[in-house]
Write an enzyme that holds these catalytic residues in place. Sequence first.
Site, PDB file in Angstrom:
ATOM      1  N   SER A 190       0.792  -1.230   0.000  1.00  0.00           N
ATOM      2  CA  SER A 190       0.000   0.000   0.000  1.00  0.00           C
ATOM      3  C   SER A 190       0.823   1.277   0.000  1.00  0.00           C
ATOM      4  O   SER A 190       0.296   2.338  -0.300  1.00  0.00           O
ATOM      5  CB  SER A 190      -0.930   0.007   1.200  1.00  0.00           C
ATOM      6  OG  SER A 190      -0.175   0.153   2.379  1.00  0.00           O
ATOM      7  N   HIS A 218      -5.591  -4.324  -0.424  1.00  0.00           N
ATOM      8  CA  HIS A 218      -5.572  -3.112  -1.258  1.00  0.00           C
ATOM      9  C   HIS A 218      -5.947  -3.388  -2.710  1.00  0.00           C
ATOM     10  O   HIS A 218      -5.724  -2.549  -3.577  1.00  0.00           O
ATOM     11  CB  HIS A 218      -4.208  -2.420  -1.165  1.00  0.00           C
ATOM     12  CG  HIS A 218      -3.996  -1.813   0.182  1.00  0.00           C
ATOM     13  ND1 HIS A 218      -4.535  -0.593   0.544  1.00  0.00           N
ATOM     14  CD2 HIS A 218      -3.375  -2.284   1.283  1.00  0.00           C
ATOM     15  CE1 HIS A 218      -4.225  -0.336   1.794  1.00  0.00           C
ATOM     16  NE2 HIS A 218      -3.523  -1.343   2.274  1.00  0.00           N
ATOM     17  N   LYS A 249     -11.992  -1.173   2.889  1.00  0.00           N
ATOM     18  CA  LYS A 249     -11.344  -0.258   1.946  1.00  0.00           C
ATOM     19  C   LYS A 249     -12.252  -0.096   0.714  1.00  0.00           C
ATOM     20  O   LYS A 249     -13.213   0.641   0.796  1.00  0.00           O
ATOM     21  CB  LYS A 249      -9.922  -0.720   1.699  1.00  0.00           C
ATOM     22  CG  LYS A 249      -9.089  -0.395   2.969  1.00  0.00           C
ATOM     23  CD  LYS A 249      -7.732  -0.995   3.114  1.00  0.00           C
ATOM     24  CE  LYS A 249      -7.151  -0.609   4.480  1.00  0.00           C
ATOM     25  NZ  LYS A 249      -5.974  -1.358   4.880  1.00  0.00           N
TER      26      LYS A 249
HETATM   27  C1  LIG Z   1      -5.548  -1.954   6.205  1.00  0.00           C
HETATM   28  C2  LIG Z   1      -4.785  -3.235   6.081  1.00  0.00           C
HETATM   29  C3  LIG Z   1      -5.171  -4.383   6.789  1.00  0.00           C
HETATM   30  C4  LIG Z   1      -6.197  -4.331   7.876  1.00  0.00           C
HETATM   31  O1  LIG Z   1      -7.464  -4.210   7.376  1.00  0.00           O
HETATM   32  P1  LIG Z   1      -8.610  -3.554   8.303  1.00  0.00           P
HETATM   33  O2  LIG Z   1      -9.863  -4.097   7.741  1.00  0.00           O
HETATM   34  O3  LIG Z   1      -8.445  -2.072   8.171  1.00  0.00           O
HETATM   35  O4  LIG Z   1      -8.347  -3.999   9.708  1.00  0.00           O
HETATM   36  C5  LIG Z   1      -4.543  -5.583   6.503  1.00  0.00           C
HETATM   37  N1  LIG Z   1      -3.559  -5.661   5.580  1.00  0.00           N
HETATM   38  C6  LIG Z   1      -3.132  -4.562   4.917  1.00  0.00           C
HETATM   39  C7  LIG Z   1      -2.041  -4.696   3.917  1.00  0.00           C
HETATM   40  C8  LIG Z   1      -3.715  -3.319   5.156  1.00  0.00           C
HETATM   41  O5  LIG Z   1      -3.275  -2.227   4.537  1.00  0.00           O
END
Ligand SMILES: *Cc1c(COP(=O)(O)O)cnc(C)c1O
Length: 418
Positions: A190, A218, A249
């Site tokens: 990300s 992502h 997301k």
């Molecule tokens: C945001 C993120 C998570 C966690 O996801 P949430 O649903 O926000 O807890 C896991 N892995 C990566 C790579 C992330 O960027």
Amino acid sequence: MSVDYDAYLDDALHSLHEEGRYRVFTSLARKAGQFPRAINYSGDTSQEIIVWCSNDYLGMGQNQDVMAAMHNAIDEMGTGAGGTRNISGTHHLIVALEEELSNLHKKEAALLFTSGYISNETTLSTLSRLLPDCLILSDALNHASMIEGIKHGGATKLIWRHNDIAHLEQLLSECDTTRPKLIAFESIYSMDGDIAPIAEICALAKKYDAMTYLDEVHAVGMYGEGGGGIADRDNLMQQVDIIEGTLAKAFGMMGGYITGKRNLVDAVRSFGAGFIFTTSLPPAIVAGALESVRQVRANHQLRSQHQARANDLKEKLRAANLPVLITDTHIVPLMVGDASACKAASDRLLTKHHIYIQPINYPTVPRGTERLRITPSPLHDEEMTNALVAALEETWTHLNITRTLPDMAASEGQQAGG
Ligand SMILES: *Cc1c(COP(=O)(O)O)cnc(C)c1O
């Protein structure tokens, strides 16, 4: 004698201030129906701003049908789930959502968690415990939630250099062939917006008899014909043993999940403490997520618009001679290379230009690669994009920030990852 509790805590906080990485949050209220507009409540007065750093990548957080599904679920089923999945918390919407998610990734089964973080932490720690003497081969830039899961599971961890297939193979070739092995990695990273060589990793997994665990957080919703992520786009979903994703997301909601073979999902369901001992997601969240996943799966045009907006912004930043890291993804990192300049740029964008992009500093990224991480969505129109580029241009000139890209390779390895 007494213990000086305050001193311990204040010292810890003080060290963050010293290093310039004490986090200050911006207090926002997003305006449903008007994304990416929001009200900033952080100063003395409130003010309308444009958000350019949200992970609600597709703007699904204001989708009318998703909002209606949530309202209906509350009216029909009330607020909370009423318990853990075991203790009366398995409402029928959860069953439908798990079915939808296993279809999304063409897997036998799916399991829903309260967040993507918990899905990574619980699954990796549980598998570590169930697979005797397990070795976990972890990409150096893996997310904190995977790192914590590996740590808590007590497996032996081997870190391979980020996206370095040769290094991964070297480590695999040195492993005892009889030991269980799990390769843990992400599809899109990300911060740099780069993509893992999934096909090559899966080929190595086959060759050395390892399992694969892929975080598609992502990418889900945004890549592939059906929005199943990079493995969907590259027709590799069948090759990966476990695909993990988030509902928070691109799907604009909350919650996380894994998908995979039935017995694997059943084992995590049966042994994972982070799944078993917490109240399940409430009906409204699950109803909204279900509607969002269904819409996003069907809406390929939304994915094309998203990519078009990101490409347009990258082009314009490059034309303005601003130091944008060119990626193959929707993530647009604009490099600053210095923590205080990064903070100053972010502050100026907010106060002078009413644009919000939070600074990304160490330890999220290596020192010397501090940046503004810009995430265009289909809702950012051309006028907003032009205003953003003009504001960045003014900010870079005013603060005299470098327009040269840092040497990314040289700074790698400083990051607290793997
Ligand atoms: C945001 C993120 C998570 C966690 O996801 P949430 O649903 O926000 O807890 C896991 N892995 C990566 C790579 C992330 O960027």
